[in-house]
Design a protein around this motif. Structure first.
Motif, PDB file in Angstrom:
ATOM      1  N   ARG A   1     -40.071 -40.686  -9.058  1.00  0.00           N
ATOM      2  CA  ARG A   1     -39.679 -39.619  -9.711  1.00  0.00           C
ATOM      3  C   ARG A   1     -38.747 -38.770  -8.945  1.00  0.00           C
ATOM      4  O   ARG A   1     -39.011 -38.141  -7.636  1.00  0.00           O
ATOM      5  CB  ARG A   1     -40.850 -38.612 -10.040  1.00  0.00           C
ATOM      6  N   PRO A   2     -37.346 -38.217  -9.071  1.00  0.00           N
ATOM      7  CA  PRO A   2     -36.427 -37.616  -8.196  1.00  0.00           C
ATOM      8  C   PRO A   2     -36.908 -36.059  -8.210  1.00  0.00           C
ATOM      9  O   PRO A   2     -37.732 -35.550  -8.895  1.00  0.00           O
ATOM     10  CB  PRO A   2     -35.296 -37.414  -9.013  1.00  0.00           C
ATOM     11  N   VAL A   3     -36.564 -35.582  -6.869  1.00  0.00           N
ATOM     12  CA  VAL A   3     -37.040 -34.230  -6.559  1.00  0.00           C
ATOM     13  C   VAL A   3     -36.434 -33.240  -7.567  1.00  0.00           C
ATOM     14  O   VAL A   3     -35.374 -33.406  -8.116  1.00  0.00           O
ATOM     15  CB  VAL A   3     -36.186 -33.643  -5.345  1.00  0.00           C
ATOM     16  N   GLY A   4     -37.343 -32.324  -8.128  1.00  0.00           N
ATOM     17  CA  GLY A   4     -37.002 -31.475  -9.169  1.00  0.00           C
ATOM     18  C   GLY A   4     -37.307 -31.731 -10.523  1.00  0.00           C
ATOM     19  O   GLY A   4     -37.222 -31.038 -11.447  1.00  0.00           O
ATOM     20  N   GLY A   5     -37.617 -33.123 -10.669  1.00  0.00           N
ATOM     21  CA  GLY A   5     -37.744 -33.595 -11.928  1.00  0.00           C
ATOM     22  C   GLY A   5     -39.135 -33.685 -12.254  1.00  0.00           C
ATOM     23  O   GLY A   5     -40.120 -33.813 -11.550  1.00  0.00           O
ATOM     24  N   THR A   6     -39.436 -34.151 -13.781  1.00  0.00           N
ATOM     25  CA  THR A   6     -41.000 -34.216 -14.177  1.00  0.00           C
ATOM     26  C   THR A   6     -40.834 -35.793 -14.650  1.00  0.00           C
ATOM     27  O   THR A   6     -42.057 -36.223 -14.704  1.00  0.00           O
ATOM     28  CB  THR A   6     -41.250 -33.392 -15.242  1.00  0.00           C
ATOM     29  N   LEU A   7     -39.978 -36.153 -14.904  1.00  0.00           N
ATOM     30  CA  LEU A   7     -39.802 -37.756 -15.382  1.00  0.00           C
ATOM     31  C   LEU A   7     -39.468 -38.824 -14.469  1.00  0.00           C
ATOM     32  O   LEU A   7     -38.695 -38.462 -13.508  1.00  0.00           O
ATOM     33  CB  LEU A   7     -38.898 -37.836 -16.489  1.00  0.00           C
ATOM     34  N   THR A   8     -39.847 -39.859 -14.579  1.00  0.00           N
ATOM     35  CA  THR A   8     -39.422 -41.069 -13.689  1.00  0.00           C
ATOM     36  C   THR A   8     -37.911 -41.420 -14.150  1.00  0.00           C
ATOM     37  O   THR A   8     -37.649 -41.207 -15.217  1.00  0.00           O
ATOM     38  CB  THR A   8     -40.406 -42.238 -13.628  1.00  0.00           C
ATOM     39  N   PHE A   9     -37.254 -42.433 -13.122  1.00  0.00           N
ATOM     40  CA  PHE A   9     -35.815 -43.065 -13.643  1.00  0.00           C
ATOM     41  C   PHE A   9     -36.326 -43.875 -14.855  1.00  0.00           C
ATOM     42  O   PHE A   9     -35.250 -44.140 -15.630  1.00  0.00           O
ATOM     43  CB  PHE A   9     -35.616 -43.668 -12.386  1.00  0.00           C
ATOM     44  N   ALA A  10     -37.541 -44.445 -15.175  1.00  0.00           N
ATOM     45  CA  ALA A  10     -37.690 -45.322 -16.194  1.00  0.00           C
ATOM     46  C   ALA A  10     -37.724 -44.329 -17.454  1.00  0.00           C
ATOM     47  O   ALA A  10     -37.890 -45.176 -18.551  1.00  0.00           O
ATOM     48  CB  ALA A  10     -38.774 -46.332 -16.012  1.00  0.00           C
ATOM     49  N   GLU A  11     -38.149 -43.189 -17.258  1.00  0.00           N
ATOM     50  CA  GLU A  11     -38.455 -42.272 -18.445  1.00  0.00           C
ATOM     51  C   GLU A  11     -37.139 -41.446 -19.052  1.00  0.00           C
ATOM     52  O   GLU A  11     -37.075 -41.010 -20.182  1.00  0.00           O
ATOM     53  CB  GLU A  11     -39.541 -41.332 -18.164  1.00  0.00           C
ATOM     54  N   ILE A  12     -36.407 -41.361 -18.030  1.00  0.00           N
ATOM     55  CA  ILE A  12     -35.150 -40.684 -18.588  1.00  0.00           C
ATOM     56  C   ILE A  12     -34.053 -41.529 -19.290  1.00  0.00           C
ATOM     57  O   ILE A  12     -33.884 -42.680 -18.969  1.00  0.00           O
ATOM     58  CB  ILE A  12     -34.605 -39.611 -17.255  1.00  0.00           C
ATOM     59  N   GLU A  13     -33.178 -40.971 -20.096  1.00  0.00           N
ATOM     60  CA  GLU A  13     -32.114 -41.483 -20.843  1.00  0.00           C
ATOM     61  C   GLU A  13     -30.941 -42.234 -19.664  1.00  0.00           C
ATOM     62  O   GLU A  13     -30.836 -41.534 -18.730  1.00  0.00           O
ATOM     63  CB  GLU A  13     -31.375 -40.859 -21.697  1.00  0.00           C
ATOM     64  N   PRO A  14     -30.561 -43.358 -19.871  1.00  0.00           N
ATOM     65  CA  PRO A  14     -29.476 -43.860 -18.888  1.00  0.00           C
ATOM     66  C   PRO A  14     -28.395 -42.880 -18.601  1.00  0.00           C
ATOM     67  O   PRO A  14     -28.223 -43.074 -17.491  1.00  0.00           O
ATOM     68  CB  PRO A  14     -29.066 -45.303 -19.581  1.00  0.00           C
ATOM     69  N   ALA A  15     -28.008 -42.237 -19.541  1.00  0.00           N
ATOM     70  CA  ALA A  15     -26.839 -41.575 -19.211  1.00  0.00           C
ATOM     71  C   ALA A  15     -27.431 -40.319 -18.270  1.00  0.00           C
ATOM     72  O   ALA A  15     -26.480 -40.007 -17.432  1.00  0.00           O
ATOM     73  CB  ALA A  15     -26.236 -40.821 -20.684  1.00  0.00           C
ATOM     74  N   ALA A  16     -28.398 -40.063 -18.496  1.00  0.00           N
ATOM     75  CA  ALA A  16     -29.146 -38.643 -17.662  1.00  0.00           C
ATOM     76  C   ALA A  16     -29.132 -39.277 -16.122  1.00  0.00           C
ATOM     77  O   ALA A  16     -28.960 -38.533 -15.047  1.00  0.00           O
ATOM     78  CB  ALA A  16     -30.199 -38.108 -18.162  1.00  0.00           C
ATOM     79  N   LYS A  17     -29.661 -40.595 -16.145  1.00  0.00           N
ATOM     80  CA  LYS A  17     -30.021 -41.253 -14.932  1.00  0.00           C
ATOM     81  C   LYS A  17     -28.553 -41.516 -13.990  1.00  0.00           C
ATOM     82  O   LYS A  17     -28.474 -41.162 -12.815  1.00  0.00           O
ATOM     83  CB  LYS A  17     -30.732 -42.585 -15.117  1.00  0.00           C
ATOM     84  N   HIS A  18     -27.663 -41.849 -14.862  1.00  0.00           N
ATOM     85  CA  HIS A  18     -26.261 -42.215 -14.111  1.00  0.00           C
ATOM     86  C   HIS A  18     -25.606 -40.752 -13.695  1.00  0.00           C
ATOM     87  O   HIS A  18     -25.099 -40.803 -12.567  1.00  0.00           O
ATOM     88  CB  HIS A  18     -25.494 -42.277 -15.392  1.00  0.00           C
ATOM     89  N   ALA A  19     -26.156 -39.650 -14.185  1.00  0.00           N
ATOM     90  CA  ALA A  19     -25.602 -38.447 -13.545  1.00  0.00           C
ATOM     91  C   ALA A  19     -26.112 -38.096 -12.289  1.00  0.00           C
ATOM     92  O   ALA A  19     -25.526 -37.426 -11.396  1.00  0.00           O
ATOM     93  CB  ALA A  19     -26.012 -37.189 -14.469  1.00  0.00           C
ATOM     94  N   ILE A  20     -27.497 -38.610 -11.851  1.00  0.00           N
ATOM     95  CA  ILE A  20     -28.032 -38.128 -10.798  1.00  0.00           C
ATOM     96  C   ILE A  20     -28.569 -39.122  -9.622  1.00  0.00           C
ATOM     97  O   ILE A  20     -29.077 -39.015  -8.719  1.00  0.00           O
ATOM     98  CB  ILE A  20     -29.554 -37.286 -11.088  1.00  0.00           C
ATOM     99  N   SER A  21     -28.277 -40.412 -10.008  1.00  0.00           N
ATOM    100  CA  SER A  21     -28.903 -41.524  -9.376  1.00  0.00           C
ATOM    101  C   SER A  21     -28.178 -41.897  -8.074  1.00  0.00           C
ATOM    102  O   SER A  21     -27.078 -41.151  -7.839  1.00  0.00           O
ATOM    103  CB  SER A  21     -28.910 -42.815 -10.121  1.00  0.00           C
TER     104      SER A  21
END
Length: 201
Positions: free
Chosen positions: A164-184
């Motif tokens: 779960r990234p800092v400041g987030g409530t969802l894991t990387f496997a719970e967020i949409e790929p486009a949202a993950k691409h923005a912060i990964s």
């Protein structure tokens, strides 16, 4: 010396991990790269004998470029858990074993953490772009977060369900790929790579 720029055309992604190839292909779509994976070309996977993410990424990129005669982009990435001394680190894929059993690898992390209060971790990604003449450019990205248990989500791959990234409530496997691409971590390394070596197509 300024970085060497990619001139367009075919680009080998030096990976046999289809999740990784797909993610990199999506990120490269705007830059005129005709992406093909090392697996598609039948290129062997070199032994990862480096002791850092940078060494392994450069080793894979140079091997693919030499074997294919094409510019090649390799990624070496992994999960570094603070309380485990940075493990699994460069051994992240190897912890999953020959069958790529990341459920077992995630369970091992949880077991080794035990009652540790510090669950901080970071994903690290190094992207190395190599040419057939041996020239190589490398860029390192990171994203900070913490380990959660049990695993959550089915949108990611690898260790994404327990990170779960800092400041987030969802894991990387719970967020949409486009949202993950923005912060990964891969996106962080990618921004650096693109700024140095790519121009919009």
């Amino acid at each position: 010396m300024s970085p060497r720029r990619f001139g367009g055309g075919r680009l080998v992604i030096a990976s046999h991990n289809q999740g990784k190839v797909r993610e990199i292909g999506d990120l490269l779509a705007p830059f005129g790269a005709d992406v093909v994976s090392a697996a598609t070309l039948g290129l062997p996977e070199p032994d990862e004998t480096g002791v850092t993410f940078v060494e392994n990424a450069e080793l894979k990129a140079r091997a693919a470029a030499a074997a294919s005669g094409l510019p090649s982009l390799a990624d070496d990435s992994g999960l570094a858990v603070a309380a485990l001394g940075g493990a699994p680190g460069i051994f992240s894929a190897r912890w999953a074993g020959p069958n790529k059993d990341f459920l077992a690898a995630m369970a091992r992390i949880e077991a080794e953490l035990g009652e540790q209060a510090d669950r901080s971790a970071r994903f690290v990604c190094v992207l190395s772009l190599a040419w057939p003449d041996g020239h190589c450019e490398s860029f390192e990205g990171t994203v900070a977060g913490e380990i959660v248990w049990p695993p959550r989500g089915d949108k990611g791959f690898g260790y994404d369900p327990i990170f779960r990234p800092v400041g987030g409530t969802l894991t990387f496997a719970e967020i949409e790929p486009a949202a993950k691409h923005a912060i990964s971590h891969r996106a962080d390394a990618f921004r650096q790579l693109v700024a140095a070596c790519f121009s919009p197509g």
